[in-house]
Design a protein around this motif. Sequence first.
Motif, short mmCIF file in Angstrom:
data_model
loop_
_atom_site.label_atom_id
_atom_site.label_comp_id
_atom_site.label_asym_id
_atom_site.label_seq_id
_atom_site.Cartn_x
_atom_site.Cartn_y
_atom_site.Cartn_z
N LEU A 129 0.72 -1.35 0.11
CA LEU A 129 -0.09 -0.07 0.03
C LEU A 129 0.89 1.26 -0.04
O LEU A 129 0.64 2.23 -0.80
CB LEU A 129 -1.13 -0.01 1.19
N LEU B 179 2.31 1.77 -3.45
CA LEU B 179 1.24 2.37 -4.34
C LEU B 179 0.93 3.72 -4.21
O LEU B 179 0.71 4.51 -5.03
CB LEU B 179 -0.11 1.40 -4.32
N LEU B 180 0.85 4.11 -2.93
CA LEU B 180 0.52 5.54 -2.56
C LEU B 180 1.93 6.24 -3.14
O LEU B 180 1.48 7.45 -3.98
CB LEU B 180 0.56 5.75 -1.05
N ARG C 140 1.55 6.58 -6.96
CA ARG C 140 0.76 7.67 -7.26
C ARG C 140 0.68 9.14 -7.01
O ARG C 140 0.03 9.92 -7.25
CB ARG C 140 -0.69 6.99 -6.90
N LEU D 91 -3.48 -6.57 -4.72
CA LEU D 91 -2.49 -5.12 -4.71
C LEU D 91 -1.62 -5.20 -5.64
O LEU D 91 -1.10 -4.42 -6.26
CB LEU D 91 -2.23 -4.92 -3.17
N LEU E 141 -0.48 -2.51 -8.57
CA LEU E 141 0.84 -2.43 -8.55
C LEU E 141 1.54 -2.50 -9.81
O LEU E 141 2.36 -1.62 -10.32
CB LEU E 141 1.69 -2.74 -7.48
N GLN F 200 0.40 -0.16 -12.46
CA GLN F 200 0.91 1.30 -12.39
C GLN F 200 2.25 1.13 -12.51
O GLN F 200 2.98 2.32 -13.22
CB GLN F 200 0.73 1.68 -10.74
N ALA G 285 -7.58 1.45 -9.67
CA ALA G 285 -7.95 1.55 -8.64
C ALA G 285 -9.06 2.43 -8.01
O ALA G 285 -10.07 1.82 -7.34
CB ALA G 285 -6.70 2.28 -7.83
N THR H 279 -7.72 3.07 0.61
CA THR H 279 -6.62 3.52 1.04
C THR H 279 -5.87 4.16 -0.14
O THR H 279 -5.32 5.20 -0.08
CB THR H 279 -5.65 2.55 2.04
N VAL H 280 -5.78 3.19 -1.27
CA VAL H 280 -4.93 3.80 -2.21
C VAL H 280 -5.43 4.89 -3.06
O VAL H 280 -4.87 5.76 -3.24
CB VAL H 280 -4.77 2.71 -3.48
N THR H 281 -6.74 5.02 -2.85
CA THR H 281 -7.62 6.24 -3.66
C THR H 281 -8.00 7.22 -2.56
O THR H 281 -8.48 8.56 -3.12
CB THR H 281 -8.73 5.78 -4.38
#
Length: 473
Positions: free
Chosen positions: A197, A200-201, A204, A239, A243, A246, A382, A412-414
């Motif tokens: 996570l 991913l954050l 992004r 997830l 990833l 992305q 996402a 959480t990602v978005t």
Amino acid sequence: MPVTRRRPSRAGAALVGLLLAGVAEAVLARASSGPGGILERQYVLLGVIGAWAVVFALAVRLAFLVPRRPAVVVVLLLATLVRLASVSAKAPLSDDLYRYAWDGVVQHADINPYLYPPEADRLRSLRDTGGGDWLWPQSKAGKDRETRINRPNVETIYPPVAEAWFWAVHAVVPLSLQDRGFELVGLVLELAIMAVLLALLRSRGRDPRWIALYALCPVPVLEHVQNAHVDALGVLLTLLAVLAVQRSPRAPAWAGAALAAAALVKVYPVLLLPLLLRRRQGRARVLLAFAGVAVVGYLPHVADVGIKVLGYLPGYLSEEKYDEGTRYVLVTLTGLSGLPATALTAALLLALLVWVLRGMRAPDGGPADYDDHGSADGGDLAVASVRLLAGVFLLITPVQPWYTVLLVALATVTGAWWAVAVSLAAYPLFFQTITEGGGVAYGRVSYGLAAVLVLGVSLARRRAQESVAVRTG
């Protein structure tokens, strides 16, 4: 000369508040894991979870008042503390982990887990060696053991990757650890999920403090650690698929493979496949990779047991009353039941999928093509996944809260904080089902409130966008 006292900074006060909220969460986690499970403590335990949800909301708000770096460090430390506090001698809400352990025992005896139910005479010799008094307690000489394994008279329901995981856990975790062994495995998976996570954050370009939405949420702690649901592995693999998109949007074969592996842990991640196939680049690679993993996973079992590889899945769907159309607690507010309710739910699910896919269109009306950050002009994977899963869960209203942890992770990602309400909404329905043997009243209230929140947030955002468009037009 008078001494002036410096007032504590807002950030410092928020940090203290965050620490106190985290400790309070750990106390509530320990309280939820205390003696007596859902049947003994009933709605008292639900009250503990409700209080935990309130403290969680406060903790997330406080995390955003603390500078980024210390906030993330503190949140991760508190998340680990809360998860350690939740480890218990006996899972309070679910007995699924006993089936996991038994399937591992059976496989290490070189027996296909889809062949026999736990009570089969063919497996009688494993009852002494396969967990003994843990899985088959209260043994007496000359008498059959009782068992903690749920549905002991039917074959396993779990797909091949889940079964492979049970085999692996049995190979490395001593049965003598009993419930705690599987809970500690769940804790390790949770740490891996939070690491992905954060990745991913970062990829992004989002505020890393959003990790608090997952890390301090009671749902993954309860379901992945305290109740040791294998869904944690499915969430992690899903997830990783996101990833992969992305990190390498033009070569997404690994995304298809990871999503297939997730669906072979629990089926519901397959819902994201149409979103993955919406991408213009690499569609064939995604589909081939997905199909390849599915075939490799199922083929050995199909060759060995044939159609029995489905296990108890058809019976489970019937047990959950999906075939009767009464599981859809919001849809049945229309007065429909049975086949009409099922048909309406199916139509709404199809409409939802079309709406989400249309939201992924690029401005020229064609399929969205992702940039190097996994985002698209018309929407991204996402965001679309959160919309789809939130809608699906509100329509099918599952009893099982652990199905919804994937939604919390993607939220959480978005930054879709409102989606957590959909996940928490499952608990009142779950408690009523388990403690009273049925009923939907509490679920209608909780899922109804979640639906109102989702619609309210959606309308507020649309109005805000329209206002911006008017000002800039």
